[in-house]
Design a protein around this motif. Structure first.
Motif, PDB file in Angstrom:
ATOM      1  N   UNK A   1      71.688 114.018  38.855  1.00  0.00           N
ATOM      2  CA  UNK A   1      72.401 113.056  38.019  1.00  0.00           C
ATOM      3  C   UNK A   1      72.211 113.454  36.565  1.00  0.00           C
ATOM      4  N   UNK A   2      73.301 113.501  35.839  1.00  0.00           N
ATOM      5  CA  UNK A   2      73.273 113.863  34.424  1.00  0.00           C
ATOM      6  C   UNK A   2      73.808 112.689  33.611  1.00  0.00           C
ATOM      7  N   UNK A   3      73.022 112.227  32.638  1.00  0.00           N
ATOM      8  CA  UNK A   3      73.420 111.122  31.773  1.00  0.00           C
ATOM      9  C   UNK A   3      73.570 111.658  30.355  1.00  0.00           C
ATOM     10  N   UNK A   4      74.662 111.304  29.712  1.00  0.00           N
ATOM     11  CA  UNK A   4      74.886 111.717  28.329  1.00  0.00           C
ATOM     12  C   UNK A   4      74.746 110.525  27.398  1.00  0.00           C
ATOM     13  N   UNK A   5      74.036 110.770  26.295  1.00  0.00           N
ATOM     14  CA  UNK A   5      73.860 109.764  25.260  1.00  0.00           C
ATOM     15  C   UNK A   5      74.371 110.307  23.924  1.00  0.00           C
ATOM     16  N   UNK A   6      74.898 109.406  23.113  1.00  0.00           N
ATOM     17  CA  UNK A   6      75.257 109.713  21.726  1.00  0.00           C
ATOM     18  C   UNK A   6      74.196 109.111  20.820  1.00  0.00           C
ATOM     19  N   UNK A   7      73.813 109.864  19.790  1.00  0.00           N
ATOM     20  CA  UNK A   7      72.804 109.382  18.853  1.00  0.00           C
ATOM     21  C   UNK A   7      73.218 109.734  17.429  1.00  0.00           C
ATOM     22  N   UNK A   8      72.680 108.983  16.477  1.00  0.00           N
ATOM     23  CA  UNK A   8      72.974 109.274  15.070  1.00  0.00           C
ATOM     24  C   UNK A   8      72.211 110.490  14.582  1.00  0.00           C
ATOM     25  N   UNK A   9      71.075 110.768  15.208  1.00  0.00           N
ATOM     26  CA  UNK A   9      70.308 111.967  14.857  1.00  0.00           C
ATOM     27  C   UNK A   9      69.587 112.473  16.103  1.00  0.00           C
ATOM     28  N   UNK A  10      69.359 113.766  16.199  1.00  0.00           N
ATOM     29  CA  UNK A  10      68.721 114.329  17.393  1.00  0.00           C
ATOM     30  C   UNK A  10      67.218 114.091  17.376  1.00  0.00           C
ATOM     31  N   UNK A  11      66.583 113.991  18.537  1.00  0.00           N
ATOM     32  CA  UNK A  11      65.138 113.787  18.592  1.00  0.00           C
ATOM     33  C   UNK A  11      64.346 115.070  18.326  1.00  0.00           C
ATOM     34  N   UNK A  12      65.036 116.194  18.301  1.00  0.00           N
ATOM     35  CA  UNK A  12      64.414 117.494  18.066  1.00  0.00           C
ATOM     36  C   UNK A  12      65.458 118.369  17.389  1.00  0.00           C
ATOM     37  N   UNK A  13      65.018 119.393  16.649  1.00  0.00           N
ATOM     38  CA  UNK A  13      65.956 120.145  15.822  1.00  0.00           C
ATOM     39  C   UNK A  13      66.475 121.429  16.453  1.00  0.00           C
ATOM     40  N   UNK A  14      65.819 121.947  17.481  1.00  0.00           N
ATOM     41  CA  UNK A  14      66.221 123.241  18.031  1.00  0.00           C
ATOM     42  C   UNK A  14      66.801 123.100  19.435  1.00  0.00           C
ATOM     43  N   UNK A  15      67.595 124.092  19.871  1.00  0.00           N
ATOM     44  CA  UNK A  15      68.187 124.058  21.218  1.00  0.00           C
ATOM     45  C   UNK A  15      67.195 124.548  22.266  1.00  0.00           C
ATOM     46  N   UNK A  16      66.301 123.682  22.676  1.00  0.00           N
ATOM     47  CA  UNK A  16      65.259 124.042  23.633  1.00  0.00           C
ATOM     48  C   UNK A  16      65.140 122.940  24.679  1.00  0.00           C
ATOM     49  N   UNK A  17      64.833 123.333  25.897  1.00  0.00           N
ATOM     50  CA  UNK A  17      64.676 122.387  26.992  1.00  0.00           C
ATOM     51  C   UNK A  17      63.407 121.563  26.789  1.00  0.00           C
ATOM     52  N   UNK A  18      63.472 120.273  27.090  1.00  0.00           N
ATOM     53  CA  UNK A  18      62.308 119.388  27.030  1.00  0.00           C
ATOM     54  C   UNK A  18      62.014 118.921  28.443  1.00  0.00           C
ATOM     55  N   UNK A  19      60.834 119.324  28.963  1.00  0.00           N
ATOM     56  CA  UNK A  19      60.480 119.114  30.366  1.00  0.00           C
ATOM     57  C   UNK A  19      59.474 117.994  30.548  1.00  0.00           C
ATOM     58  N   UNK A  20      59.559 117.335  31.693  1.00  0.00           N
ATOM     59  CA  UNK A  20      58.613 116.300  32.074  1.00  0.00           C
ATOM     60  C   UNK A  20      57.424 116.948  32.774  1.00  0.00           C
ATOM     61  N   UNK A  21      56.426 117.359  31.995  1.00  0.00           N
ATOM     62  CA  UNK A  21      55.244 117.994  32.563  1.00  0.00           C
ATOM     63  C   UNK A  21      54.298 117.030  33.253  1.00  0.00           C
TER      64      UNK A  21
END
Length: 421
Positions: free
Chosen positions: A281-301
């Protein structure tokens, strides 16, 4: 079986390609280059199969999170990379562990991050040495040997037994990272396919097309005459030398069945063709600013919630959203019910109260995301033939863009050269 057609379209000497995904498109491209008469028919309202992008409120949303691997040999032959306007993605991840983000990236490509990767809290130094050995073993082995190795096993057995990675390292990094690729959390996927993935990643770079993932099938479709493509025409069954549709039957010299595995099984009446699929399942959100600045995957470790990984799409391509907006992709693994409050709560724990202001754009629940790839699945040929029907798709080769392209090309070559698989 249908004894006598009530209505048969003309052109019995035409090759009928059923399915407008990557495999069907690439098959049609190669038939067209060989001046072989064909007709490509797609059940839905557009081409691309699983690689489609929707326009929603000015945002471009892929049907599931996907990236582009530059090292695929079939992709190099099929695409003009410059025209795809590929944007780089950081090779690695930020891993959520112990209520903070820990950086894991390729230390060779990002030498400034080498110490933070080698000495971080993900696993131990022994795991780093084992990871280096694994990468070296894969790097020095030719691709054809990796994908045809005898004694195939599950990826988990390879990692936990053959390389003896610690359970902490597997849980914190390897499981969430590979779950995002395999779309299953047990790591029951073939170790041969895992090696293929590692070889591909180490041989090239990860990118994202500026205009969305549909730029990939669109480029293939651009090589085909428009009159050779028909949409919105689902098939009911495939018989020797004709296809049954709701409005009659279409004669064919041969049929290329380039549809997903579960649909192929239904159309030809052979359930054994279907070994099952993974789900996401893929959910898309729109935000006024990104939570991080670079194009990198954020994993649930921590593996303590439904979210497996997050990626800020607009960090890779600002063209995916209206000016001043960020587009965020959130991925869950498996056939799970989407609970908005639970997902939102996890995102708030990761990114703070700002996540509560994110606006939900769309939810894509994809039950047939990828064909399952258990140990030994790669022993089959990249296409299959049933009488005058050629079956092709990523389930015949590997669940990847490489596999779909290869299978489509090989289907065209079978028809051209009169070969069977």
């Amino acid at each position: 079986m249908i004894d006598a057609p009530q209505k048969i379209d003309a052109c019995e000497n035409t090759i009928r390609v059923l399915g407008g995904g990557i495999a069907g498109l690439n098959c049609a491209v190669h038939l067209h280059r060989r001046s072989i008469k064909f007709q490509l028919t797609e059940a839905s309202d557009g081409l691309g199969g699983r690689m489609r992008t929707d326009l929603v409120d000015g945002f471009r949303l892929d049907r599931g999170f996907q990236v582009f691997q530059s090292a695929y040999s079939e992709a190099k032959a099929a695409f003009n990379y410059g025209s795809l306007d590929l944007k780089p993605v950081v090779p690695g991840a930020q891993v959520r562990k112990g209520s903070k983000w820990v950086r894991m990236v390729d230390p060779i490509r990002y030498p400034r991050s080498a110490s933070s990767t080698i000495f971080n809290s993900i696993g131990n130094l022994s795991d780093r040495w084992k990871l280096g050995k694994l990468l070296w073993d894969v790097w020095r082995t030719p691709m054809e040997q990796l994908t045809t190795a005898d004694g195939d096993k599950s990826t988990r057995e390879l990692l936990a037994v053959d390389y003896s990675f610690s359970e902490s390292f597997l849980k914190s990094f390897m499981v969430p990272w590979l779950s995002g690729i395999f779309l299953e959390t047990d790591l029951s996927t073939s170790a041969n396919f895992f090696r293929f993935v590692i070889k591909t990643l180490s041989s090239g770079k990860v990118y994202y097309p500026r205009a969305g993932i549909q730029a990939i099938p669109d480029q293939l479709a651009g090589h085909l005459p428009k009159e050779s493509i028909e949409l919105n025409r689902p098939a009911k069954s495939v018989q020797p030398n004709f296809i049954e549709f709701g409005d009659g039957q279409q004669a064919a010299k041969e049929v290329v069945l380039a549809v997903p595995m579960h649909q192929a099984s239904r159309l030809v009446g052979l359930p054994a063709q279907d070994r099952g699929s993974t789900a996401t399942t893929c959910i898309y959100f729109a935000a006024d600013r990104p939570p991080i600045a670079e194009p990198i995957l954020m994993l649930n470790g921590e593996q303590d919630g439904p979210v497996n990984h997050v990626f800020v799409m607009t960090n890779a391509s600002s063209a995916l959203a209206p000016a001043g907006k960020a587009l965020i992709s959130v991925t869950l693994i498996g056939d799970v019910e989407y609970a908005s409050e639970t997902v939102r709560s996890q995102l708030q724990s990761w990114f703070g109260s700002t996540a509560s202001d994110w606006s939900e754009l769309a939810v894509y629940r994809i039950l047939q995301a990828l064909p399952k790839q258990p140990a030994g699945f790669w022993t089959t040929a990249p296409t299959r033939r049933l009488n005058s029907t050629v079956l092709c798709g990523d389930y015949c080769a590997s669940a990847s863009l490489q596999g779909a392209l290869l299978s489509g090309r090989m289907a065209a070559e079978q028809i051209t050269l009169g070969k069977t698989a």
